[in-house]
Enzyme design. Structure first.
Site, PDB file in Angstrom:
ATOM      1  N   GLN A  11      48.525  31.373 -38.420  1.00  0.00           N
ATOM      2  CA  GLN A  11      49.785  31.663 -37.742  1.00  0.00           C
ATOM      3  C   GLN A  11      50.449  32.894 -38.357  1.00  0.00           C
ATOM      4  OE1 GLN A  11      51.736  28.029 -36.961  1.00  0.00           O
ATOM      5  NE2 GLN A  11      53.614  28.935 -36.170  1.00  0.00           N
ATOM      6  N   SER A  89      44.860  28.682 -43.331  1.00  0.00           N
ATOM      7  CA  SER A  89      45.639  27.615 -42.704  1.00  0.00           C
ATOM      8  C   SER A  89      44.942  27.148 -41.418  1.00  0.00           C
ATOM      9  CB  SER A  89      47.081  28.075 -42.450  1.00  0.00           C
ATOM     10  OG  SER A  89      47.927  26.985 -42.165  1.00  0.00           O
ATOM     11  N   LEU A  90      45.543  27.344 -40.242  1.00  0.00           N
ATOM     12  CA  LEU A  90      44.901  26.836 -39.023  1.00  0.00           C
ATOM     13  C   LEU A  90      43.551  27.511 -38.785  1.00  0.00           C
ATOM     14  CD1 LEU A  90      44.894  28.492 -36.009  1.00  0.00           C
ATOM     15  CD2 LEU A  90      47.312  28.480 -36.477  1.00  0.00           C
ATOM     16  N   ARG A 114      48.153  18.851 -34.400  1.00  0.00           N
ATOM     17  CA  ARG A 114      48.702  19.517 -35.577  1.00  0.00           C
ATOM     18  C   ARG A 114      49.908  20.373 -35.189  1.00  0.00           C
ATOM     19  NH1 ARG A 114      47.972  24.495 -38.578  1.00  0.00           N
ATOM     20  NH2 ARG A 114      47.542  24.176 -40.794  1.00  0.00           N
ATOM     21  N   HIS A 189      52.732  23.252 -45.691  1.00  0.00           N
ATOM     22  CA  HIS A 189      51.936  23.291 -46.914  1.00  0.00           C
ATOM     23  C   HIS A 189      52.759  22.886 -48.145  1.00  0.00           C
ATOM     24  CE1 HIS A 189      48.527  24.914 -44.797  1.00  0.00           C
ATOM     25  NE2 HIS A 189      49.294  25.848 -44.276  1.00  0.00           N
ATOM     26  N   GLN A 238      45.171  19.481 -46.298  1.00  0.00           N
ATOM     27  CA  GLN A 238      45.631  20.846 -46.061  1.00  0.00           C
ATOM     28  C   GLN A 238      47.098  20.951 -45.665  1.00  0.00           C
ATOM     29  OE1 GLN A 238      45.613  23.247 -42.619  1.00  0.00           O
ATOM     30  NE2 GLN A 238      43.789  24.348 -43.263  1.00  0.00           N
TER      31      GLN A 238
END
Length: 293
Positions: A11, A89-90, A114, A189, A238
């Site tokens: 992102q 991340s994603l 998510r 996170h 995560q």
């Protein structure tokens, strides 16, 4: 022999118009259509929306996953193959899909849930710091409750995450060349995402993970693995764990990687990696026009 890693951005790399050039390719168009059926809305329409809907977390994450997956699949169809994969991340979901850990559809269903959970997170704040004293920052975080180092991108660029009071406290204590309060809905996170992570685990547990076809370097553990159970456990951690991208960057040369290809919109990851590993060959594939010959 050259070893190549494919890395997938997260992102913040999204852009209006991303992936539009893929619509002229039949197999890519078919993948967009499969995605639209799962999501209940059009990825192509969101990516082309002039009011920047693609930057709304609910849409950003699925759109990035779809565009990155299609680009990577087209690269594979032309005979290209990575020796290692990783995602920020994603982007880790795209990495796992390309390693055949789960199907495109299962990955998209995970990303959809998510995004919903992260979009609905209302508590917390994130801020990026550039150009700072790391020792001073780490000391301040250790002494301040409810704030963590969420993204360790490189030696001069990090993101902190926590309660608004705690994040502002760090920004007041630590001198930096630049501090940017991020426009996000929650403290991603960080432990503040525990409730969302618990809900997400119910969905994640239902998805079967396969042995990866190439090693994956995970956000919460940069050591490469192909083990399905390990990769699922890492993904489960995560949402509340830190993105250890600096360590991933440092691990790549140790694994013999000398070429890194960022697959997806923008050049965020290659920019981040360049500071940590200036000797790596860095390339970008964000559109059909950038496909290697």
């Amino acid at each position: 022999m050259t070893k190549t890693a494919w890395v997938f951005p997260g992102q913040g790399s999204q852009a209006i118009g991303m992936g539009v050039d893929l619509l002229d390719i039949p197999e890519a168009k078919a993948q967009f259509e499969r995605a639209d059926q799962i999501l209940g809305w059009s990825v192509a329409e969101i990516c082309q929306s002039a009011d920047d809907k693609v930057s709304h977390t609910l849409y950003t994450q699925p759109c990035l996953y779809v565009v990155e997956s299609i680009l990577a699949d087209l690269l594979k169809s032309k005979g290209h193959r990575p020796d290692f994969v990783a995602g920020h991340s994603l982007g880790e979901y795209t990495a796992l899909y390309i390693a055949n850990v789960f199907s495109f559809e299962d990955g998209l269903r995970l990303i959809k849930r998510r995004a919903e959970l992260m979009d609905s997170a209302s508590d917390g704040m994130m801020a990026a710091l550039l150009g700072f004293d790391r020792t001073q920052l780490e000391t301040a975080i250790d002494q301040t409750p409810d704030v963590v180092l969420a993204n360790d991108n490189n030696s001069g660029q990090v993101v902190i995450s926590g309660t608004p009071v705690a994040v502002e406290s760090i920004l007041n204590q630590v001198k930096s060349k630049r501090a940017v309060r991020l426009n996000v809905s929650g403290a991603f996170h960080s432990p503040l995402m525990a409730e969302a992570a618990a809900q997400f685990k119910l969905v994640l547990d239902a998805v079967e993970f396969n042995t990866a076809q190439m090693p994956v370097l995970s956000n919460v553990d940069p050591l490469p693995s192909t083990d399905a159970a390990i990769l699922k456990d890492r993904l489960n951690r995560q949402m509340t764990g830190a993105v250890r991208w600096r360590e991933i960057s440092l691990q790549l040369p140790l694994e013999g990687v000398d070429r890194v290809v960022e697959v997806g919109p923008g050049k965020v990851l290659t920019g981040i990696i360049k500071r940590t590993c200036p000797d790596l060959v860095l390339e970008n594939v964000s559109s059909v026009a950038e496909f290697p010959q």
